[in-house]
Motif scaffolding. Structure first.
Motif, short mmCIF file in Angstrom:
data_model
loop_
_atom_site.label_atom_id
_atom_site.label_comp_id
_atom_site.label_asym_id
_atom_site.label_seq_id
_atom_site.Cartn_x
_atom_site.Cartn_y
_atom_site.Cartn_z
N TRP A 178 0.84 -1.44 -0.08
CA TRP A 178 -0.03 0.09 0.00
C TRP A 178 0.81 1.21 0.07
O TRP A 178 0.69 2.03 -0.56
CB TRP A 178 -1.00 0.03 1.03
CG TRP A 178 -2.17 -1.19 0.98
CD1 TRP A 178 -2.12 -2.13 1.40
CD2 TRP A 178 -3.05 -1.03 0.01
NE1 TRP A 178 -2.85 -3.10 0.95
CE2 TRP A 178 -3.61 -2.38 0.01
CE3 TRP A 178 -3.51 -0.26 -0.99
CZ2 TRP A 178 -4.83 -2.58 -0.78
CZ3 TRP A 178 -4.70 -0.44 -1.87
CH2 TRP A 178 -5.20 -1.81 -1.60
N LYS A 179 1.95 1.23 0.39
CA LYS A 179 3.16 2.05 0.23
C LYS A 179 3.27 2.49 -1.02
O LYS A 179 3.11 3.59 -1.53
CB LYS A 179 4.44 1.83 1.41
CG LYS A 179 5.37 2.95 1.00
CD LYS A 179 6.58 2.56 1.71
CE LYS A 179 7.70 3.49 1.50
NZ LYS A 179 9.14 3.14 2.13
N CYS B 109 5.11 10.69 9.06
CA CYS B 109 3.71 10.23 9.16
C CYS B 109 2.84 11.48 8.90
O CYS B 109 3.24 12.63 9.10
CB CYS B 109 3.54 9.72 10.42
SG CYS B 109 1.84 9.15 10.77
N SER B 110 1.52 11.14 8.16
CA SER B 110 0.54 12.13 7.90
C SER B 110 -0.46 12.51 9.08
O SER B 110 -1.11 13.65 8.77
CB SER B 110 -0.33 11.30 6.46
OG SER B 110 0.53 11.05 5.74
N ILE B 111 -0.18 12.07 10.05
CA ILE B 111 -1.16 12.51 11.21
C ILE B 111 -0.63 13.63 11.78
O ILE B 111 0.77 13.57 12.30
CB ILE B 111 -1.32 11.06 12.08
CG1 ILE B 111 -1.62 9.84 11.44
CG2 ILE B 111 -2.21 11.51 13.40
CD1 ILE B 111 -2.86 9.75 10.61
N TYR B 112 -1.58 14.49 12.22
CA TYR B 112 -1.29 15.77 12.96
C TYR B 112 -0.52 15.41 14.44
O TYR B 112 -0.93 14.43 14.99
CB TYR B 112 -2.62 16.44 13.27
CG TYR B 112 -2.39 17.93 13.79
CD1 TYR B 112 -1.87 19.00 13.08
CD2 TYR B 112 -2.68 17.93 15.04
CE1 TYR B 112 -1.61 20.15 13.69
CE2 TYR B 112 -2.49 19.19 15.63
CZ TYR B 112 -1.89 20.36 15.08
OH TYR B 112 -1.76 21.55 15.50
N ASN B 113 0.54 16.26 14.51
CA ASN B 113 1.29 16.08 15.95
C ASN B 113 2.10 14.67 15.78
O ASN B 113 2.61 14.29 17.02
CB ASN B 113 0.61 16.21 17.06
CG ASN B 113 0.14 17.67 17.40
OD1 ASN B 113 0.91 18.34 16.91
ND2 ASN B 113 -1.03 17.87 17.96
N ILE C 271 -3.04 6.82 2.88
CA ILE C 271 -2.12 7.89 3.51
C ILE C 271 -0.75 7.35 4.13
O ILE C 271 -0.82 6.08 4.54
CB ILE C 271 -2.78 8.76 4.64
CG1 ILE C 271 -3.06 7.84 5.82
CG2 ILE C 271 -3.67 9.41 4.08
CD1 ILE C 271 -3.35 8.74 7.09
N PRO C 272 0.29 7.96 3.82
CA PRO C 272 1.54 7.62 4.60
C PRO C 272 1.34 7.70 5.98
O PRO C 272 0.82 8.68 6.59
CB PRO C 272 2.56 8.61 3.95
CG PRO C 272 1.98 9.11 2.63
CD PRO C 272 0.39 9.11 3.00
N SER C 273 1.65 6.52 6.80
CA SER C 273 1.67 6.46 8.16
C SER C 273 2.49 5.96 8.88
O SER C 273 3.42 5.01 8.22
CB SER C 273 0.14 5.80 8.45
OG SER C 273 -0.10 5.77 9.91
N VAL D 250 -4.08 12.07 -0.20
CA VAL D 250 -4.69 10.91 -0.05
C VAL D 250 -4.96 10.31 -1.31
O VAL D 250 -5.28 10.98 -2.26
CB VAL D 250 -6.03 11.13 0.80
CG1 VAL D 250 -5.87 11.62 2.14
CG2 VAL D 250 -7.09 11.95 0.14
N VAL D 251 -4.94 8.98 -1.46
CA VAL D 251 -5.10 8.24 -2.58
C VAL D 251 -6.24 7.34 -2.51
O VAL D 251 -6.14 6.62 -1.39
CB VAL D 251 -3.56 7.38 -3.10
CG1 VAL D 251 -4.00 6.52 -4.22
CG2 VAL D 251 -2.70 8.59 -3.27
N SER D 252 -7.20 6.89 -3.46
CA SER D 252 -7.91 6.30 -3.24
C SER D 252 -7.54 4.78 -3.28
O SER D 252 -6.57 4.23 -3.78
CB SER D 252 -8.87 5.99 -4.60
OG SER D 252 -9.76 5.11 -4.75
#
Length: 98
Positions: free
Chosen positions: A24-25, A40-44, A66-68, A87-89
């Protein structure tokens, strides 16, 4: 297209899913036309992005990738994305299996 940064959740039950991209990457890289981000794409969160996470949002149609980091990929409840995240489908029939 601008997508909301708020109210995202990890999609449960996706660990066994695969696609023609190999990971998925790689799916995100192939379908975003961007280089893999370092964070990572997550805030903070400043951890290294190591995987493509399946995420959902009640205000956005379909599952997205999303990259995580591995830690954020296991978050329970809602979280926000950093500004400018692509974001990618996750829908293979719209992306890698067209």
């Amino acid at each position: 297209m601008t997508i909301t940064a708020n109210n995202w959740k990890n999609k449960k039950g996706t660990a066994d899913r695969n696609c023609n991209c190999g990971s998925w990457k790689q799916h995100w890289i192939n379908n975003s036309s961007k280089s893999w981000p370092s964070e990572c794409s997550i805030y903070n969160c400043n951890n290294t992005a190591t995987l493509g996470a399946h995420v959902i949002n009640s205000n956005v149609s379909g599952e997205k990738i999303i990259p995580s980091c591995a830690t954020c990929n296991k978050l329970e409840g809602e979280f926000s994305l950093k500004g400018g995240v692509t974001v990618v489908s996750a829908n293979k029939s719209e992306t890698c299996e067209k």
